[in-house]
Structure formats: structure tokens, C-alpha cells
Design a protein around this motif. Structure first.
Motif, PDB file in Angstrom:
ATOM      1  N   VAL A   1       0.822  -1.208   0.000  1.00 52.90           N
ATOM      2  CA  VAL A   1       0.000   0.000   0.000  1.00 52.90           C
ATOM      3  C   VAL A   1       0.860   1.265   0.000  1.00 52.90           C
ATOM      4  O   VAL A   1       0.585   2.209  -0.734  1.00 52.90           O
ATOM      5  CB  VAL A   1      -0.967   0.021   1.215  1.00 52.90           C
ATOM      6  CG1 VAL A   1      -1.696   1.346   1.329  1.00 52.90           C
ATOM      7  CG2 VAL A   1      -1.953  -1.133   1.124  1.00 52.90           C
ATOM      8  N   GLY A   2       1.901   1.281   0.826  1.00 51.14           N
ATOM      9  CA  GLY A   2       2.680   2.506   1.011  1.00 51.14           C
ATOM     10  C   GLY A   2       4.060   2.491   0.391  1.00 51.14           C
ATOM     11  O   GLY A   2       4.799   3.461   0.510  1.00 51.14           O
ATOM     12  N   ASP A   3       4.435   1.375  -0.257  1.00 47.27           N
ATOM     13  CA  ASP A   3       5.745   1.242  -0.876  1.00 47.27           C
ATOM     14  C   ASP A   3       6.876   1.467   0.137  1.00 47.27           C
ATOM     15  O   ASP A   3       7.899   2.057  -0.180  1.00 47.27           O
ATOM     16  CB  ASP A   3       5.887   2.198  -2.071  1.00 47.27           C
ATOM     17  CG  ASP A   3       7.108   1.878  -2.929  1.00 47.27           C
ATOM     18  OD1 ASP A   3       7.491   0.699  -2.996  1.00 47.27           O
ATOM     19  OD2 ASP A   3       7.681   2.812  -3.515  1.00 47.27           O
ATOM     20  N   LEU A   4       6.658   1.021   1.380  1.00 49.40           N
ATOM     21  CA  LEU A   4       7.656   1.113   2.444  1.00 49.40           C
ATOM     22  C   LEU A   4       7.656  -0.184   3.230  1.00 49.40           C
ATOM     23  O   LEU A   4       6.595  -0.753   3.492  1.00 49.40           O
ATOM     24  CB  LEU A   4       7.325   2.243   3.430  1.00 49.40           C
ATOM     25  CG  LEU A   4       7.423   3.672   2.965  1.00 49.40           C
ATOM     26  CD1 LEU A   4       6.908   4.601   4.064  1.00 49.40           C
ATOM     27  CD2 LEU A   4       8.859   4.027   2.623  1.00 49.40           C
ATOM     28  N   LEU A   5       8.841  -0.634   3.637  1.00 48.65           N
ATOM     29  CA  LEU A   5       8.906  -1.731   4.590  1.00 48.65           C
ATOM     30  C   LEU A   5       8.370  -1.223   5.919  1.00 48.65           C
ATOM     31  O   LEU A   5       8.387  -0.017   6.196  1.00 48.65           O
ATOM     32  CB  LEU A   5      10.341  -2.209   4.760  1.00 48.65           C
ATOM     33  CG  LEU A   5      10.995  -2.820   3.522  1.00 48.65           C
ATOM     34  CD1 LEU A   5      12.455  -3.125   3.806  1.00 48.65           C
ATOM     35  CD2 LEU A   5      10.255  -4.080   3.087  1.00 48.65           C
ATOM     36  N   LEU A   6       7.923  -2.115   6.759  1.00 52.49           N
ATOM     37  CA  LEU A   6       7.364  -1.721   8.045  1.00 52.49           C
ATOM     38  C   LEU A   6       8.393  -0.977   8.893  1.00 52.49           C
ATOM     39  O   LEU A   6       8.060  -0.004   9.561  1.00 52.49           O
ATOM     40  CB  LEU A   6       6.834  -2.951   8.785  1.00 52.49           C
ATOM     41  CG  LEU A   6       5.928  -2.705   9.972  1.00 52.49           C
ATOM     42  CD1 LEU A   6       4.717  -1.870   9.590  1.00 52.49           C
ATOM     43  CD2 LEU A   6       5.482  -4.039  10.569  1.00 52.49           C
ATOM     44  N   THR A   7       9.653  -1.395   8.839  1.00 55.14           N
ATOM     45  CA  THR A   7      10.691  -0.694   9.606  1.00 55.14           C
ATOM     46  C   THR A   7      10.921   0.713   9.056  1.00 55.14           C
ATOM     47  O   THR A   7      11.162   1.646   9.823  1.00 55.14           O
ATOM     48  CB  THR A   7      12.015  -1.468   9.619  1.00 55.14           C
ATOM     49  OG1 THR A   7      12.388  -1.796   8.296  1.00 55.14           O
ATOM     50  CG2 THR A   7      11.910  -2.726  10.453  1.00 55.14           C
ATOM     51  N   ASP A   8      10.820   0.896   7.746  1.00 57.97           N
ATOM     52  CA  ASP A   8      10.954   2.235   7.161  1.00 57.97           C
ATOM     53  C   ASP A   8       9.791   3.123   7.583  1.00 57.97           C
ATOM     54  O   ASP A   8       9.960   4.315   7.847  1.00 57.97           O
ATOM     55  CB  ASP A   8      11.032   2.154   5.641  1.00 57.97           C
ATOM     56  CG  ASP A   8      12.245   1.377   5.155  1.00 57.97           C
ATOM     57  OD1 ASP A   8      13.167   1.139   5.969  1.00 57.97           O
ATOM     58  OD2 ASP A   8      12.265   1.005   3.973  1.00 57.97           O
ATOM     59  N   TYR A   9       8.615   2.538   7.668  1.00 57.50           N
ATOM     60  CA  TYR A   9       7.435   3.255   8.159  1.00 57.50           C
ATOM     61  C   TYR A   9       7.657   3.681   9.613  1.00 57.50           C
ATOM     62  O   TYR A   9       7.296   4.791  10.001  1.00 57.50           O
ATOM     63  CB  TYR A   9       6.206   2.353   8.016  1.00 57.50           C
ATOM     64  CG  TYR A   9       4.964   2.852   8.682  1.00 57.50           C
ATOM     65  CD1 TYR A   9       4.303   3.991   8.230  1.00 57.50           C
ATOM     66  CD2 TYR A   9       4.427   2.175   9.771  1.00 57.50           C
ATOM     67  CE1 TYR A   9       3.147   4.444   8.845  1.00 57.50           C
ATOM     68  CE2 TYR A   9       3.271   2.616  10.387  1.00 57.50           C
ATOM     69  CZ  TYR A   9       2.637   3.750   9.921  1.00 57.50           C
ATOM     70  OH  TYR A   9       1.486   4.197  10.537  1.00 57.50           O
ATOM     71  N   ALA A  10       8.282   2.814  10.407  1.00 63.08           N
ATOM     72  CA  ALA A  10       8.584   3.157  11.802  1.00 63.08           C
ATOM     73  C   ALA A  10       9.540   4.353  11.866  1.00 63.08           C
ATOM     74  O   ALA A  10       9.371   5.244  12.699  1.00 63.08           O
ATOM     75  CB  ALA A  10       9.183   1.957  12.530  1.00 63.08           C
ATOM     76  N   TYR A  11      10.526   4.388  10.974  1.00 62.14           N
ATOM     77  CA  TYR A  11      11.411   5.556  10.903  1.00 62.14           C
ATOM     78  C   TYR A  11      10.603   6.808  10.576  1.00 62.14           C
ATOM     79  O   TYR A  11      10.772   7.852  11.206  1.00 62.14           O
ATOM     80  CB  TYR A  11      12.473   5.371   9.808  1.00 62.14           C
ATOM     81  CG  TYR A  11      13.734   4.699  10.235  1.00 62.14           C
ATOM     82  CD1 TYR A  11      14.816   5.439  10.705  1.00 62.14           C
ATOM     83  CD2 TYR A  11      13.888   3.322  10.139  1.00 62.14           C
ATOM     84  CE1 TYR A  11      15.996   4.837  11.077  1.00 62.14           C
ATOM     85  CE2 TYR A  11      15.069   2.705  10.513  1.00 62.14           C
ATOM     86  CZ  TYR A  11      16.117   3.459  10.979  1.00 62.14           C
ATOM     87  OH  TYR A  11      17.288   2.865  11.350  1.00 62.14           O
ATOM     88  N   LEU A  12       9.745   6.712   9.574  1.00 61.59           N
ATOM     89  CA  LEU A  12       8.941   7.860   9.157  1.00 61.59           C
ATOM     90  C   LEU A  12       8.066   8.366  10.305  1.00 61.59           C
ATOM     91  O   LEU A  12       7.978   9.570  10.544  1.00 61.59           O
ATOM     92  CB  LEU A  12       8.093   7.469   7.945  1.00 61.59           C
ATOM     93  CG  LEU A  12       7.408   8.586   7.180  1.00 61.59           C
ATOM     94  CD1 LEU A  12       8.419   9.574   6.611  1.00 61.59           C
ATOM     95  CD2 LEU A  12       6.560   8.006   6.054  1.00 61.59           C
ATOM     96  N   LEU A  13       7.452   7.452  11.031  1.00 62.73           N
ATOM     97  CA  LEU A  13       6.631   7.838  12.185  1.00 62.73           C
ATOM     98  C   LEU A  13       7.470   8.549  13.246  1.00 62.73           C
ATOM     99  O   LEU A  13       7.051   9.572  13.796  1.00 62.73           O
ATOM    100  CB  LEU A  13       5.992   6.605  12.827  1.00 62.73           C
ATOM    101  CG  LEU A  13       4.714   6.089  12.221  1.00 62.73           C
ATOM    102  CD1 LEU A  13       4.293   4.804  12.928  1.00 62.73           C
ATOM    103  CD2 LEU A  13       3.610   7.112  12.292  1.00 62.73           C
ATOM    104  N   THR A  14       8.642   8.013  13.518  1.00 67.32           N
ATOM    105  CA  THR A  14       9.522   8.620  14.520  1.00 67.32           C
ATOM    106  C   THR A  14       9.931  10.021  14.097  1.00 67.32           C
ATOM    107  O   THR A  14       9.871  10.960  14.896  1.00 67.32           O
ATOM    108  CB  THR A  14      10.766   7.744  14.755  1.00 67.32           C
ATOM    109  OG1 THR A  14      10.330   6.449  15.212  1.00 67.32           O
ATOM    110  CG2 THR A  14      11.703   8.362  15.767  1.00 67.32           C
TER     111      THR A  14
END
Length: 134
Positions: A25-38
Motif C-alpha cells: 500500500v505505502g511502498d515502504l517496509l514496516l521498519t521504514d514506516y517506523a522511521y517515518l513515524l519517529t
């Protein structure tokens, strides 16, 4: 009664589902999404040193930051506290990606948790609540 090993298997399955959703859906790995959230949690940007400390389990923070920057989800700025260093700041495109993924991941988690026995789900929540990250 479900044992610790079974909980780990359940957790791995949930992680796999969420990682697949995040990537498709977001073209990001879950860990990359965690970085983005942080990064999004820091109004004036977060230093790369701090990111490295927060994500000790991930070896290459620079590569993740560069990939997020290439996608225009964050921008690299000078660190306010150390002009020699860099910090990352969320962009409008990054905030939009978070909104998209928040909804998609919530739906995915609800669908996945609905397949778990109530006891398993409650034990998993209890165990995850007890985890303290560095």
C-alpha cells in the motif's frame, strides 16, 4: 494455554501481514514506516544520531534516511544543536503517506486479530505491553 513459542509464531505472522500491507500500500517496509513515524514526532527535525540510538536493531540508518529522502517523504536539514550534523524533517508528502498507512495497517491488524483466539490476542497484547525498547 498458549506458550511463549506459539506467541512468537503469532507475532511473526502479524509482522509479516503488516509488512506486506506497508510495502504493497505505502511502498515502504514496516521498519521504514517506523522511521517515518519517529521522524514525524519531532517538529523541528530529529538528529541522525538520535535516530541511530532509537533504531539500534537496524544497522544502516543512513540508507533508510536516504531512501525516505529520495521519495520526498522527509528532508535533510542541518541539526539545530550541531551545525556539522544533519537532522531529518517530515514533509507534507511524508505526512500523507503516514495517514494512508495508518488506515491500511489498522484494517490489516483488525482483520488479522479477528482470526486469533481471544486468549491468544490478550496474551500477545500483555507481552508486547511489557516490552521496553532502548
Amino acid at each position: 494455554m498458549i506458550d511463549e513459542r506459539q506467541l512468537l509464531v503469532v507475532l511473526q505472522k502479524i509482522y509479516s501481514v503488516l509488512n506486506f500491507t506497508s510495502n504493497s500500500v505505502g511502498d515502504l517496509l514496516l521498519t521504514d514506516y517506523a522511521y517515518l513515524l519517529t521522524i514525524s514526532e519531532y517538529e523541528g527535525g530529529i538528529s541522525h544520531k538520535r535516530l541511530e540510538r532509537d533504531f539500534v536493531f537496524r544497522k544502516n540508518t543512513s540508507a533508510v534516511v536516504s531512501a525516505l529522502e529520495d521519495r520526498e517523504l522527509i528532508e535533510r536539514i542541518r541539526d539545530k544543536h550541531d551545525r556539522r550534523a544533519y537532522a531529518s524533517l517530515i514533509t507534507a508528502k511524508g505526512r500523507a503517506r503516514i495517514e494512508l498507512l495508518d488506515e491500511a495497517l489498522a484494517i490489516s491488524l483488525i482483520e488479522t486479530s479477528g482470526r486469533l483466539a481471544e486468549e491468544t490476542f490478550n496474551r500477545l497484547v500483555e507481552k508486547l505491553g511489557a516490552v521496553s525498547l532502548p
